[in-house]
Design a protein around this motif. Sequence first.
Motif, PDB file in Angstrom:
ATOM      1  N   THR A  99      -8.484   1.198 -16.774  1.00 62.78           N
ATOM      2  CA  THR A  99      -7.563   0.650 -17.926  1.00 62.78           C
ATOM      3  C   THR A  99      -6.586   1.865 -18.270  1.00 62.78           C
ATOM      4  OG1 THR A  99      -9.332   0.299 -19.958  1.00 62.78           O
ATOM      5  CG2 THR A  99      -7.630   1.337 -20.957  1.00 62.78           C
ATOM      6  N   THR A 100      -6.626   3.142 -18.224  1.00 65.50           N
ATOM      7  CA  THR A 100      -6.171   3.664 -17.302  1.00 65.50           C
ATOM      8  C   THR A 100      -5.238   3.919 -16.410  1.00 65.50           C
ATOM      9  OG1 THR A 100      -7.760   6.304 -17.831  1.00 65.50           O
ATOM     10  CG2 THR A 100      -5.089   6.265 -17.570  1.00 65.50           C
ATOM     11  N   LEU A 101      -5.399   3.594 -15.067  1.00 66.27           N
ATOM     12  CA  LEU A 101      -4.617   3.344 -14.120  1.00 66.27           C
ATOM     13  C   LEU A 101      -3.192   1.845 -14.940  1.00 66.27           C
ATOM     14  CD1 LEU A 101      -6.729   2.783 -10.826  1.00 66.27           C
ATOM     15  CD2 LEU A 101      -5.372   4.677 -11.303  1.00 66.27           C
ATOM     16  N   GLY A 102      -4.049   0.748 -15.546  1.00 66.31           N
ATOM     17  CA  GLY A 102      -3.029   0.051 -16.228  1.00 66.31           C
ATOM     18  C   GLY A 102      -2.073   0.818 -17.202  1.00 66.31           C
ATOM     19  N   ALA A 103      -2.497   2.057 -17.976  1.00 65.11           N
ATOM     20  CA  ALA A 103      -1.482   2.755 -19.037  1.00 65.11           C
ATOM     21  C   ALA A 103      -0.258   3.052 -17.962  1.00 65.11           C
ATOM     22  CB  ALA A 103      -2.343   2.917 -19.865  1.00 65.11           C
ATOM     23  N   TRP A 175      -6.517   2.925   0.688  1.00 59.32           N
ATOM     24  CA  TRP A 175      -5.063   2.844  -0.224  1.00 59.32           C
ATOM     25  C   TRP A 175      -3.915   3.448   0.809  1.00 59.32           C
ATOM     26  CZ3 TRP A 175      -0.851   5.105  -4.133  1.00 59.32           C
ATOM     27  CH2 TRP A 175      -0.046   4.244  -4.002  1.00 59.32           C
ATOM     28  N   THR A 176      -3.487   4.903   0.268  1.00 54.17           N
ATOM     29  CA  THR A 176      -2.862   5.611   0.930  1.00 54.17           C
ATOM     30  C   THR A 176      -2.826   5.093   2.519  1.00 54.17           C
ATOM     31  OG1 THR A 176      -3.878   7.416  -0.496  1.00 54.17           O
ATOM     32  CG2 THR A 176      -2.083   7.972   0.912  1.00 54.17           C
ATOM     33  N   ALA A 177      -3.974   5.374   2.923  1.00 52.59           N
ATOM     34  CA  ALA A 177      -4.170   4.990   4.811  1.00 52.59           C
ATOM     35  C   ALA A 177      -3.215   3.806   4.736  1.00 52.59           C
ATOM     36  CB  ALA A 177      -4.844   4.928   5.042  1.00 52.59           C
ATOM     37  N   GLN A 178      -3.070   2.496   3.279  1.00 51.01           N
ATOM     38  CA  GLN A 178      -2.446   1.166   3.993  1.00 51.01           C
ATOM     39  C   GLN A 178      -0.732   0.761   3.880  1.00 51.01           C
ATOM     40  OE1 GLN A 178      -5.042  -1.512   1.542  1.00 51.01           O
ATOM     41  NE2 GLN A 178      -6.122  -1.593   2.420  1.00 51.01           N
ATOM     42  N   GLY A 182       0.275  -3.353  -1.855  1.00 50.72           N
ATOM     43  CA  GLY A 182      -0.070  -4.120  -2.346  1.00 50.72           C
ATOM     44  C   GLY A 182       0.462  -3.198  -4.879  1.00 50.72           C
ATOM     45  N   GLY A 183       0.791  -2.045  -4.204  1.00 54.42           N
ATOM     46  CA  GLY A 183       1.113  -0.931  -5.159  1.00 54.42           C
ATOM     47  C   GLY A 183      -0.280  -1.084  -6.383  1.00 54.42           C
ATOM     48  N   ARG A 184       0.007  -1.005  -7.936  1.00 53.70           N
ATOM     49  CA  ARG A 184      -1.097  -0.988  -8.642  1.00 53.70           C
ATOM     50  C   ARG A 184      -2.055  -1.266  -8.546  1.00 53.70           C
ATOM     51  NH1 ARG A 184       0.566   1.682 -13.555  1.00 53.70           N
ATOM     52  NH2 ARG A 184       2.413   2.002 -12.678  1.00 53.70           N
ATOM     53  N   ASP A 185      -1.968  -2.996  -8.713  1.00 51.19           N
ATOM     54  CA  ASP A 185      -2.927  -3.767  -8.289  1.00 51.19           C
ATOM     55  C   ASP A 185      -3.895  -3.866  -6.799  1.00 51.19           C
ATOM     56  OD1 ASP A 185      -1.688  -5.377 -10.947  1.00 51.19           O
ATOM     57  OD2 ASP A 185      -0.924  -6.422 -10.156  1.00 51.19           O
ATOM     58  N   GLY A 186      -2.919  -3.243  -5.828  1.00 49.68           N
ATOM     59  CA  GLY A 186      -4.274  -2.972  -4.768  1.00 49.68           C
ATOM     60  C   GLY A 186      -4.563  -2.083  -4.615  1.00 49.68           C
ATOM     61  N   LEU A 187      -4.471  -0.548  -5.387  1.00 51.39           N
ATOM     62  CA  LEU A 187      -4.704   0.629  -5.578  1.00 51.39           C
ATOM     63  C   LEU A 187      -6.693  -0.529  -6.613  1.00 51.39           C
ATOM     64  CD1 LEU A 187      -5.610   3.491  -5.476  1.00 51.39           C
ATOM     65  CD2 LEU A 187      -3.849   3.756  -7.861  1.00 51.39           C
TER      66      LEU A 187
END
Length: 206
Positions: A99-103, A175-178, A182-187
Amino acid sequence: MSDDLRALPLRERKKLRTRRTLAETALRLFTEHGYDATTLDDLCDAVEVSKRTFFRNYRSKEDVALASDSDLWSTYLDHVATLKLDGPLLAVLRTALDTTLGAMDPDWDRRFLATRELSDGVPALQAHSLGYCHDTTGAIVRTVTERSGADVDGVRLRLTVEIFVAAWHTASLHWTAQGGRGGRDGLTKLVEETFAKIPDALTCSA
């Protein structure tokens, strides 16, 4: 004007704009010129604010460099403080993270990736990040304890929070190594996949 600013009083909007401008400019200067080579005077001159204004917003040069981290976790803690803690705690904490990531604001994931990449080459930021992680873990434990009541098993609660933080850390490193693929969705997807592997990890053989 973004929705998160529109609802605030004018004074608060100005304060938040200044805080964001300091963080954005700091990240740009640190990336372009190097963290050690960029002074607080350089940052304040670029933003056209006094050091007094800087220290009203951030405690240190390290603090402003890691603003994307503190933005995430301060928002997270505020959210957890409002939750009714029903069901398995690890699942509740992870859902709150989704929820927080989405906000977070639309540009947050770009700033977070740039911050992670910057930190990789700066020992002072790595040390500060470890200290911040320790403090944040303690804050989550205290918040959950307050929401759970007096009968909570402190050891189990602390262990659950530590597992939660470790899973987030593992997912964000991946995610950082990649390169932030995918941005937020990838994370968010990597967070989901990492948490799903926790049961297997607990029985993993060397």
